[in-house]
Design an enzyme around this catalytic site. Structure first.
Site, short mmCIF file in Angstrom:
data_model
loop_
_atom_site.label_atom_id
_atom_site.label_comp_id
_atom_site.label_asym_id
_atom_site.label_seq_id
_atom_site.Cartn_x
_atom_site.Cartn_y
_atom_site.Cartn_z
N GLU A 153 59.63 -9.83 -27.96
CA GLU A 153 60.46 -9.76 -29.17
C GLU A 153 61.83 -10.35 -28.91
O GLU A 153 62.45 -10.92 -29.81
CB GLU A 153 60.58 -8.30 -29.61
CG GLU A 153 61.27 -8.09 -30.96
CD GLU A 153 62.78 -7.89 -30.84
OE1 GLU A 153 63.44 -7.84 -31.90
OE2 GLU A 153 63.29 -7.78 -29.71
N ASP A 206 59.04 -5.83 -24.20
CA ASP A 206 60.02 -6.49 -23.34
C ASP A 206 61.41 -5.91 -23.51
O ASP A 206 61.74 -5.29 -24.52
CB ASP A 206 60.04 -7.99 -23.60
CG ASP A 206 60.40 -8.34 -25.04
OD1 ASP A 206 59.98 -7.61 -25.96
OD2 ASP A 206 61.11 -9.34 -25.25
#
Length: 420
Positions: free
Chosen positions: A182, A89
């Site tokens: 994350e 991400d």
């Protein structure tokens, strides 16, 4: 595929983390993360990786088997299995698609977007002077570059490509993992099954400029403090109204002066008043607690509990409640004594690439902190990028290449230390 084209290809997939879906427990929180994971799974298959597993959470793992002849392993010695991690991400500060471009840097300012007059200024980013004469990947000023953490993905995948293309490079078993979300609480790492993964130690690539290295970060926790007041109409409020908003403000005023993010640096810890919502009847206050030392972290949590207890004595037990939770530990706690060897291997890998290691304390969290706490020692390597979470994010191509070279050397050194 060269490493630059590989990186640019990954940036074309929008993997912005979605905080709303994340808060609802959905993982991955955005469709783009699964799309990128599927692309990587196909690339891993094309490279001949084994044990490729893509889970519905977008957690992707794969294995490069050892190619060391048995006769080179004395007394049935086994080579430790090293793993490399990156996250899928990108941060939610910008949600636009990435529009990356390559500039050959001659010095001075870089115009990212002529139409919008968006300039990457050398005066504000003096480290640009280190890259005069180099190619640099930048944004168009309307998005994040996504080097956090697609530079890491590109570096890891390029290393696997190089190892498959050069079978004369001996290596033990190498594992890779790509994790979702994350950027919102290290959710992928928290869901990751370290035990079944089977690695002995690992590295995340989720750091900044070339040479930087992280083997310590926060001990982190959070507090949720609930203040319960008594509402009343203002015309008859005297002696009846207990304003929970004012209780919350008074609680905040009793936190240590100067121990907040805006006043601290280096290894100085803090209390971060992060969110407050409510009305006169009920207010909820959320805080982050950070400290580099275990004792300092414990002291901060005890302080908050004692402060809440004191307020309960002042206002009544029903007026305040506090919930304290641990979030992640300092990775340094898992890299002490005999467990320090991943640091030593990384240092040698930097040296072999003529890179000066700049060990820095990370004033934040990263997946390796959670993985280390689960039993997989996992310091953090550089990707070469600068200005994470900003439209001014940029990535020197030579630094990206160096990140991949360090990964390759770590794999080689791990092998060399155990074969004849």
């Amino acid at each position: 595929m060269n490493i630059t084209d590989r990186f640019l290809n990954y940036t074309r997939i929008n993997t912005t983390t979605n905080r709303g879906k994340g808060a609802a427990g959905i993982m991955p929180s955005s469709d783009g993360q699964m799309e990128l994971a599927q692309l990587l799974a196909q690339e891993l298959e094309n490279l001949g990786m084994q044990d490729i597993v893509l889970r519905e959470t977008a957690i992707l793992t794969a294995t490069l088997p050892s190619n060391i002849p048995v006769e080179l392993l004395p007394n049935d010695t086994t080579i430790p299995t090293v793993a490399f991690f990156a996250h899928l991400d990108t941060s939610a500060e910008q949600t636009n698609d990435t529009h990356a471009q390559i500039v050959h840097y001659h010095g001075g300012d870089i115009c990212l977007n002529h139409d919008l007059n968006i300039i990457l200024k050398e005066s504000e980013h003096p480290e640009l002077c280190n890259y005069v004469g180099d190619d640099i990947l930048v944004t168009d000023g309307t998005c994040l570059l996504g080097a956090d953490d697609k530079a890491a993905i590109a570096a890891i995948m390029h290393t696997l490509q190089e190892l498959k293309a050069n079978p004369d490079i001996l290596h033990g078993t190498v594992k890779v993992a790509f994790l979702p979300d994350e950027e919102q609480g290290l959710r992928g790492a928290k869901a990751f099954d370290v035990e079944s993964f089977g690695a002995d130690f690992g590295y995340t690539l989720d750091c900044c400029g070339i040479g930087e290295f992280v083997h310590e970060n926060w001990n982190a926790g959070n507090a949720v403090v609930t203040f319960t007041g008594q509402s009343a109409h203002p015309m008859s409020a005297k002696g009846k109204l207990k304003n929970s908003l004012l209780m919350a403000h008074q609680f905040i005023s009793m936190l240590p002066a100067g121990e907040a993010p805006q006043y601290t640096e280096g290894r100085e810890g803090y209390y971060w008043v992060k969110e407050m919502a409510g009305n006169s009847a009920k207010t909820v206050l959320k805080l982050d607690i950070r400290d580099f030392t275990q004792q300092g972290y414990r002291d901060r949590m005890v302080f908050l509990q004692n402060l809440a207890n004191s307020c309960a004595t002042l206002w009544g037990e029903s007026a305040i409640s506090i919930q304290l939770d641990d979030r992640y530990e300092n990775v340094a706690n898992s890299l002490e004594g005999e467990a320090r060897f991943p640091i030593d291997i990384a240092k040698e890998a930097y040296t072999r690439n003529n890179i000066e290691m700049k060990a820095i304390p990370m004033r934040g969290g990263y997946d390796g902190a959670v993985l280390s706490q689960k039993g997989l020692p996992c310091p953090n390597l550089f990707t070469g990028a600068h200005n994470f979470h900003s439209i001014y994010e940029y990535l020197p191509v030579k630094s990206l290449q160096a990140a991949s070279s360090v990964v390759t050397e770590i794999i080689k050194i791990t092998c060399e230390r155990h074969i004849q």
